[in-house]
Design an enzyme around this catalytic site. Structure first.
Site, PDB file in Angstrom:
ATOM      1  N   ASP A   1      25.518 -18.203  30.884  1.00 25.36           N
ATOM      2  CA  ASP A   1      24.312 -18.398  30.081  1.00 25.36           C
ATOM      3  C   ASP A   1      24.246 -17.249  29.078  1.00 25.36           C
ATOM      4  O   ASP A   1      25.172 -16.449  28.969  1.00 25.36           O
ATOM      5  CB  ASP A   1      23.050 -18.465  30.969  1.00 25.36           C
ATOM      6  CG  ASP A   1      22.647 -17.092  31.495  1.00 25.36           C
ATOM      7  OD1 ASP A   1      23.475 -16.152  31.445  1.00 25.36           O
ATOM      8  OD2 ASP A   1      21.499 -16.950  31.951  1.00 25.36           O
TER       9      ASP A   1
ATOM     10  N   TYR B   1      26.053 -25.477  31.158  1.00 26.63           N
ATOM     11  CA  TYR B   1      25.459 -24.412  31.962  1.00 26.63           C
ATOM     12  C   TYR B   1      24.913 -24.948  33.288  1.00 26.63           C
ATOM     13  O   TYR B   1      25.260 -24.475  34.371  1.00 26.63           O
ATOM     14  CB  TYR B   1      24.327 -23.680  31.209  1.00 26.63           C
ATOM     15  CG  TYR B   1      23.539 -22.848  32.179  1.00 26.63           C
ATOM     16  CD1 TYR B   1      24.073 -21.652  32.654  1.00 26.63           C
ATOM     17  CD2 TYR B   1      22.343 -23.304  32.722  1.00 26.63           C
ATOM     18  CE1 TYR B   1      23.419 -20.913  33.632  1.00 26.63           C
ATOM     19  CE2 TYR B   1      21.677 -22.579  33.694  1.00 26.63           C
ATOM     20  CZ  TYR B   1      22.226 -21.394  34.147  1.00 26.63           C
ATOM     21  OH  TYR B   1      21.588 -20.689  35.128  1.00 26.63           O
TER      22      TYR B   1
ATOM     23  N   GLU C   1      16.809 -25.038  37.643  1.00 28.02           N
ATOM     24  CA  GLU C   1      17.674 -24.849  36.479  1.00 28.02           C
ATOM     25  C   GLU C   1      17.176 -25.639  35.272  1.00 28.02           C
ATOM     26  O   GLU C   1      17.269 -25.178  34.143  1.00 28.02           O
ATOM     27  CB  GLU C   1      19.119 -25.224  36.805  1.00 28.02           C
ATOM     28  CG  GLU C   1      19.797 -24.296  37.813  1.00 28.02           C
ATOM     29  CD  GLU C   1      19.910 -22.853  37.315  1.00 28.02           C
ATOM     30  OE1 GLU C   1      19.643 -22.591  36.132  1.00 28.02           O
ATOM     31  OE2 GLU C   1      20.261 -21.983  38.143  1.00 28.02           O
TER      32      GLU C   1
END
Length: 290
Positions: free
Chosen positions: A137, A119, A36
């Site tokens: 997102d 996020y 991520e």
DNA sequence: CTCCGGATAC
DNA sequence: GTATCCGGAG
């Protein structure tokens, strides 16, 4: 409310999702966190090789925390936005110090880590731990704007509104909720794309509000456009970082001069890198900050 | 004085 | 995407 859309979307995802390194069954909370970080503002194709290499070298937070931050920055390679490498290193250190080396599962604990924002915190909670939390997102925003709200998608993002919108789409079942989050992002990434959506190949076309409304263009405040990369300070910083990674010895400003014609801009780029803690300047010159 | 939403900068 | 700054809001 949108149960048909959601159910169809999940079915599609289970059949068609791309096989990506960070989605493999052997993933860990740490590997999810690493992926991520890398995926923040960087395309999948560029992240994949770097991710594999990173996980091979640092399979746990402790392994990364044991090395100087400069090694993390060097291994980051050309992924861009190198401050993410320092943040990830800092996050690893915090995980070791404050969480016994285990990535925390709680959204608030995740948010407290450097480089982890709304996020990433939710993505890790959902995809690594299976929590039923909305993950939003840019892809999710676009899919919701189109398929659910029936709008074009130039609206400025609103975290508050979009999280609420995603929340409403999540079913009670935790496992399915995780799939809804992933499937929505996936659809936005491969089908419901920004510039040229492939509506003819869309699995949820019959449920799409945008389609049934005749694909109206978005009317309203326009989102600001991102500055061009070529010639930007960002580009110059990237060039300097490449030099510093390659040189395993301090480099003087003079040695860097040939790398960029505009001397003033080069100086400015170097100064900001030092200010950001990415580069360090000593008597012998510049190097990756430790 | 904390809590946004907007604007930047990377 | 995240962090930081900033002015308006509560």
């Amino acid at each position: 409310m949108h149960s048909d859309l959601v159910a169809t979307l999940v079915r599609w995802y289970e059949e068609e999702a791309r096989e990506l390194p960070w989605r493999r069954a052997d993933r860990t909370p740490w590997s999810v966190l690493v992926s991520e970080f890398m995926l923040q503002q960087t395309q999948v194709s560029r992240v994949a090789p770097a991710f594999e290499e990173w996980m091979r070298r640092w399979p746990t937070p402790a392994a990364l925390a044991a090395e100087p931050a400069s090694e993390a920055v060097r291994a980051w390679g050309g992924l861009g936005y190198p401050r993410r490498a320092r943040w990830l290193h800092g996050a690893a250190a915090r995980i070791v110090e404050e969480h016994g080396g285990e990535v925390p599962s709680d959204v608030d604990a995740l948010l407290a880590l450097p480089g982890v924002g709304p996020y990433t915190a939710r993505a890790v909670a959902a995809f690594a731990f299976g929590s039923r939390v909305p993950v939003v997102d840019t892809n999710t925003r676009r899919v919701i704007a189109r398929a659910v709200d029936g709008n074009g998608d130039a609206a400025p993002p609103s975290t508050r509104r979009d999280l609420a919108a995603m929340e409403r789409l999540l079913p009670a079942d935790t496992r399915v909720a995780q799939l809804v989050n992933a499937a929505t992002m996936e659809l936005g990434a491969v089908v419901c794309t920004a510039r040229a959506p492939r509506c003819e190949a869309c699995p949820v076309a019959v449920h799409c509000a945008w389609r049934s409304a005749g694909y109206p263009a978005y009317e309203g405040p326009r989102r600001r456009v991102q500055a061009t990369f070529a010639g930007s300070d960002r580009q110059v910083r990237g060039i300097v970082m490449r030099e510093l990674r390659a040189a395993h010895r301090p480099v003087t400003r003079g040695e860097l001069a040939p790398a960029w014609a505009d001397a003033a801009q080069l100086e400015r780029a170097i100064d900001t890198l030092v200010a950001d803690g990415l580069a360090a300047e000593g008597a012998e010159g510049l190097a990756l900050a430790e």
